[in-house]
Structure formats: structure tokens, C-alpha cells
Design a protein around this motif. Structure first.
Motif, short mmCIF file in Angstrom:
data_model
loop_
_atom_site.label_atom_id
_atom_site.label_comp_id
_atom_site.label_asym_id
_atom_site.label_seq_id
_atom_site.Cartn_x
_atom_site.Cartn_y
_atom_site.Cartn_z
N VAL A 180 33.79 40.27 28.36
CA VAL A 180 35.11 40.20 29.69
C VAL A 180 35.08 38.89 30.76
O VAL A 180 33.69 38.81 30.97
CB VAL A 180 35.08 41.48 30.26
CG1 VAL A 180 35.89 41.95 31.37
CG2 VAL A 180 35.10 42.12 29.62
N ILE A 181 35.67 37.93 30.35
CA ILE A 181 35.96 37.09 30.98
C ILE A 181 36.50 36.71 31.90
O ILE A 181 38.14 37.00 32.20
CB ILE A 181 36.04 35.82 30.23
CG1 ILE A 181 35.21 34.97 29.43
CG2 ILE A 181 35.92 34.45 30.69
CD1 ILE A 181 35.40 34.33 27.87
N GLN A 182 36.69 36.45 33.53
CA GLN A 182 37.38 36.38 34.14
C GLN A 182 37.81 35.27 34.04
O GLN A 182 36.94 33.96 34.81
CB GLN A 182 37.06 36.95 35.46
CG GLN A 182 38.47 36.65 36.81
CD GLN A 182 37.71 36.88 38.06
OE1 GLN A 182 35.92 37.27 37.92
NE2 GLN A 182 38.32 36.88 38.97
N VAL A 183 39.46 35.08 33.72
CA VAL A 183 39.95 33.18 33.66
C VAL A 183 40.75 33.02 34.96
O VAL A 183 41.23 31.56 35.32
CB VAL A 183 40.92 33.19 32.37
CG1 VAL A 183 39.81 32.76 31.53
CG2 VAL A 183 41.64 33.80 32.42
N TRP A 184 40.78 33.81 36.02
CA TRP A 184 41.65 33.33 36.84
C TRP A 184 41.73 34.58 37.84
O TRP A 184 40.80 36.04 37.18
CB TRP A 184 43.69 33.08 36.71
CG TRP A 184 44.59 32.77 37.33
CD1 TRP A 184 44.75 33.25 38.83
CD2 TRP A 184 44.25 31.33 37.74
NE1 TRP A 184 45.48 32.86 38.86
CE2 TRP A 184 45.38 30.53 38.85
CE3 TRP A 184 43.78 29.95 36.08
CZ2 TRP A 184 45.68 29.59 39.02
CZ3 TRP A 184 44.06 28.64 36.65
CH2 TRP A 184 45.06 28.22 37.79
N ASP A 185 41.89 34.61 39.11
CA ASP A 185 42.01 35.52 40.21
C ASP A 185 42.88 36.77 39.45
O ASP A 185 43.79 36.63 39.35
CB ASP A 185 42.13 35.10 41.63
CG ASP A 185 42.26 35.89 42.86
OD1 ASP A 185 41.13 36.90 42.50
OD2 ASP A 185 43.24 35.74 43.11
N LYS A 186 42.19 37.61 39.82
CA LYS A 186 43.04 38.71 39.00
C LYS A 186 43.66 39.53 37.67
O LYS A 186 44.14 39.85 36.85
CB LYS A 186 44.15 39.54 39.50
CG LYS A 186 43.68 39.95 41.59
CD LYS A 186 44.83 40.10 42.04
CE LYS A 186 44.32 40.20 44.07
NZ LYS A 186 43.57 41.43 44.14
N ILE A 187 43.08 38.12 36.61
CA ILE A 187 43.02 37.59 35.53
C ILE A 187 41.28 38.20 34.61
O ILE A 187 41.01 37.21 34.99
CB ILE A 187 44.05 36.79 35.00
CG1 ILE A 187 45.33 36.71 35.57
CG2 ILE A 187 43.90 36.69 33.63
CD1 ILE A 187 45.93 35.15 35.79
N LEU B 43 35.14 46.44 29.49
CA LEU B 43 36.01 46.41 30.72
C LEU B 43 36.95 46.48 31.80
O LEU B 43 36.58 46.48 32.61
CB LEU B 43 37.63 46.21 29.27
CG LEU B 43 39.21 45.53 29.86
CD1 LEU B 43 39.08 44.16 30.35
CD2 LEU B 43 39.94 45.98 29.02
N LEU B 44 36.37 48.62 31.64
CA LEU B 44 36.53 48.92 32.77
C LEU B 44 35.96 48.50 34.70
O LEU B 44 36.15 48.48 35.43
CB LEU B 44 36.77 50.20 32.94
CG LEU B 44 37.84 50.81 31.76
CD1 LEU B 44 37.31 52.75 30.88
CD2 LEU B 44 39.14 50.90 32.13
N GLU B 45 34.64 48.05 33.75
CA GLU B 45 33.83 48.00 34.91
C GLU B 45 33.85 46.56 35.41
O GLU B 45 33.96 46.42 36.30
CB GLU B 45 31.91 47.58 34.34
CG GLU B 45 31.59 49.09 33.72
CD GLU B 45 29.89 48.94 32.72
OE1 GLU B 45 30.20 47.96 33.10
OE2 GLU B 45 28.92 49.93 32.71
N ALA C 61 43.06 53.33 28.98
CA ALA C 61 41.91 53.23 30.35
C ALA C 61 42.09 52.52 31.17
O ALA C 61 41.87 52.68 32.77
CB ALA C 61 40.61 53.57 30.05
N ALA C 62 42.72 51.00 31.06
CA ALA C 62 43.07 50.32 32.20
C ALA C 62 43.89 50.27 32.62
O ALA C 62 44.11 49.79 33.84
CB ALA C 62 42.99 48.94 31.02
N ALA C 63 45.12 51.00 32.22
CA ALA C 63 46.44 51.57 32.34
C ALA C 63 45.49 52.41 33.70
O ALA C 63 46.31 52.18 35.01
CB ALA C 63 47.35 51.53 31.97
N LEU C 64 45.09 53.71 33.20
CA LEU C 64 44.56 54.22 34.34
C LEU C 64 43.57 53.50 36.00
O LEU C 64 44.35 54.07 36.85
CB LEU C 64 43.92 55.26 34.07
CG LEU C 64 44.55 56.35 32.85
CD1 LEU C 64 43.63 56.87 32.44
CD2 LEU C 64 45.53 57.01 33.78
#
Length: 406
Positions: free
Chosen positions: A274-281, A302-304, A338-341
Motif C-alpha cells: 500500500v503506497i502513499q502517493v499523495w497526501d490522503k491518497i 489497506l485498512l491499517e 471496508a474502506a468506505a466504512l
């Protein structure tokens, strides 16, 4: 005065009956010896076993049946003296047939005594145990050469026999194990359960592993424990039903399995980064087949990451997934839900034309999940979503601030 002879028997008739009974015994040689070991009576069984006729043996010493070295050592005299002093004696020894063939005999020597205790002769019986001894020797040889610890256990759960591998594996001498209950090799915390397992086997004896599906442990003499596998099989013997147990130390295999599992876990982690490519993305590139285990790890990872980075948009890039079927689509939907929750919007990228056609053909409904052809397009959409959320939040803040001013 007259004496009635009604019912009296001729002593000669009794002797003939006794001789007929002796001749009827064909699986043993029954020999009557004089006080010095000379043959007095040679039965049919003796003739069949040795090949010597009665007229060849009567009057001769029974040492004719002994090996040359035993005759030179005076073994017959020693046997007679031992029986004369101690009474009935039973032993095994090699004997020779008329043909020169050797055979192993189980011998019983019983003295015949007069009322005053003097010995007037001996009764000697011989049973050919060559085949049974050969079979027993073969059995013991196989037992000793077995790569596993082998135990023979009686119906009372006490050890009857143990091979050398058992000594090496458990640290006990065989003499220390024979006669003890099998639970001496089981850790204390498992003994009650083990009693139930062995009772169940004795109730339904057949070749099978013990405690299938369970982790079994053995205990060495020093109290240390190690994982084992146990195979059980029933043995029908003249002494009754015994149980043969083959015990294998699986420490090395268990360690290998655990090492492989750790490697698989590490590979799963590397294959679903899981890669953070932008702030909050966040971007989750999915490569290869997506099975249940991998999908679970993917969702957890992803959830973590969403919780750790407070991400608001997650891009699921499926350009590396070879095929999309119903099962894969269900895994993706569960991840999106799960991400939406957790407050994150999901975007799917890397949807090729053939992938889209396949999903339509299968009737896969991805709901309101947004999708883009390329990761670049998905990033643009993600930035737009963030801007939209930021604008909505600012508008809501202004509205809230205006309401408070009034």
C-alpha cells in the motif's frame, strides 16, 4: 479266598495305550532316556523330526543329535545333571537331523524318579522352532533397522518391545521402558487425552495415524518435548492383540513449515504493498491472482494504512491482475466496502477493454465504484475528489460559522 479280577487291566495293555498316545503326537519328538542319556524309547514324532529310525537310536546316546562341538563339550551330561538336580528344565539349542541339516529345538527335559527320589531315566521332548525363530529374528531385524522409533505395546498399554531408535530418540534404555506404561513418553499435560486416544484405537484397531489433525508431542527422559507423528497398527499374536507404534520426530519438518509460512507471509506483504502517493491518497497495486488468503491480507493492509495516514482516497490498480472472475470481483467489492466504512473513497484503475467486457459478460456489478483506464487518470480523479471534499468541508464550515454569528 478268591480275589475278583473284574475291571483289572493288563499292565501291558496300559503300556501299549501310552505308546500309542505318544506316537499320536507328531509335532514333537518324545524320547525316553535311560539314566545316562541312552535312548530307551523313540517315538514316531522323533523319527519324523530327525529322520532316525527307532532301531538306529535305541541303545545309543541322545548326543547323536547334538552338534560336534556340543558333544565335545559334554553338553548332554551337563543337561542331564541340571535336570537331575533341579527338576524339569526347558531350553533351546541346535540339533542335527540324520541328513546333517541343523534345526533349532525347544527342549524340555524331565527326570523320572522312583519313590525314594532316585532318577531312573528322563523324558525328553523336542519341538522344531526353526521357522518361528527365523520369523522372530527377521521381525527383530526389521524393527531394529526401522528409521522411526518402534514400540510394541500390550493391551494393558505397557511397553513390550522397543527398538534402538527409540533409545536414541527418547533417551531411555530399553530395559527402562519395557513393562512401563506408554504414557511415560508423553508430556504430563497430554496424558489424560492420550489415554483416550489409545482406548479409542483399541476399541477400533486398524492401521491409522494417531490424533489426526492434532499436534502431538513426545517427552524425552530429561523432560524436554518435541513434536511427533505416530502411526498405529494392530498385531495379532499368540499372546493376544498387541499394538505397533511408529513414532517420528518431526521437529525439523515443523520448523521448515513454519519458515515457509513466514516466507509466504512476507511474499504476500511484498505482493500487496500500500503506497502513499499523495497526501490522503493511497495506491494499492494488485499483481497476480487474487485468492481468499491474499485478498484478506490486502484488505487488512489497506485498512491499517488508511487508519495510519488518515487517507481519504484509495486507488486499487488491477492492471496486473490477469483475469477478473466473480470471486476476484467479490474480493474487490469487500475491500471497497471496508474502506468506505473508514471514510475512504475507492477508485479502480487499470481496467483494460477485455477486462471490462469480461466483467459485463459475467454480470459483475461493481456498484458505484469509480474506475479509470490508467493510474494517471485515477490520480487525477483522486485529486478532484479531495478538492471536492475540501470545498464541501469549507462550505460547511462557513455555513456553520454564519449560523453561529446569527
Amino acid at each position: 479266598m478268591a480275589t475278583s479280577t473284574e475291571g483289572a487291566r493288563d499292565p501291558g495293555a496300559d503300556l501299549r495305550d501310552l505308546e500309542a498316545m505318544l506316537d499320536a503326537v507328531t509335532d514333537q519328538a518324545i524320547v525316553k532316556l535311560g539314566p545316562d542319556g541312552e535312548v530307551v524309547r523313540w517315538s514316531s514324532g522323533a523319527r519324523a523330526m530327525t529322520g532316525f529310525e527307532p532301531d538306529e537310536m535305541v541303545g545309543r546316546s541322545v548326543e547323536v543329535l547334538h552338534l560336534a562341538e556340543d558333544r565335545e563339550a559334554g553338553l548332554v551330561r551337563q543337561e542331564l545333571e541340571a535336570a537331575r538336580e533341579d527338576g524339569r528344565r526347558t531350553f533351546q539349542g541346535w540339533r542335527v537331523r540324520k541328513s546333517g541339516e541343523r534345526f533349532l529345538a525347544q527342549v524340555t527335559l524331565t527326570p523320572v524318579r522312583e519313590p525314594d527320589g532316585s532318577v531312573t531315566g528322563f523324558v525328553k521332548t523336542l519341538k522344531d522352532v526353526t521357522e518361528s525363530a527365523r520369523a522372530e529374528s527377521l521381525f527383530h531385524g526389521l524393527l531394529e533397522s526401522a528409521p522411526d522409533a518402534m514400540l510394541i505395546v500390550g493391551p494393558d498399554a505397557r511397553i513390550v518391545l522397543a527398538n534402538r531408535r527409540t533409545e536414541m530418540l527418547f533417551g531411555f534404555e530399553r530395559d527402562e521402558l519395557v513393562g512401563r506404561e506408554i504414557e511415560v513418553l508423553v508430556p504430563a499435560r497430554f496424558r489424560d487425552r492420550h489415554v483416550g486416544h489409545r482406548s479409542g484405537f483399541l476399541a477400533d484397531p486398524r492401521l491409522r495415524p494417531m490424533g489426526a489433525g492434532l499436534e502431538l508431542y513426545g517427552m524425552r527422559r530429561d523432560g524436554s518435548e518435541f513434536p511427533v507423528e505416530i502411526s498405529l497398527s494392530p498385531l495379532e499374536t499368540v499372546e493376544g492383540r498387541l499394538v505397533a507404534a511408529a513414532i517420528r520426530d518431526v521437529t525439523e519438518r515443523r520448523e521448515t513449515e513454519q519458515r515457509l509460512q513466514r516466507q509466504r507471509d512476507e511474499i504476500l506483504e511484498l505482493s500487496t504493498p500500500v503506497i502513499q502517493v499523495w497526501d490522503k491518497i493511497l495506491v494499492l497495486p494488485i499483481i497476480g491472482t487474487l485468492d481468499t488468503l491474499r485478498a484478506t491480507r490486502l484488505t487488512e493492509g489497506l485498512l491499517e494504512k488508511i487508519a495510519h495516514t488518515q487517507a481519504e482516497v484509495a486507488i486499487l490498480d488491477i492492471s496486473g491482475v490477469p483475469t477478473i472472475d466473480t470471486q476476484v470481483a467479490q474480493h474487490l467489492l469487500k475491500t471497497v466496502q471496508a474502506a468506505a466504512l473508514m471514510g475512504a473513497v475507492s477508485i479502480m484503475s487499470g481496467v483494460r477493454p477485455e477486462t471490462a467486457q469480461s466483467m459485463v459478460h459475467l454480470g459483475i456489478d461493481m456498484g458505484r465504484l469509480r474506475s479509470r483506464n490508467t493510474l494517471q487518470d485515477a490520480l487525477r480523479l483522486a485529486l478532484a475528489v479531495l478538492a471536492e471534499r475540501a470545498g464541501t468541508a469549507a462550505e460547511a464550515a462557513r455555513a456553520l460559522s454564519g449560523g453561529e454569528g446569527r
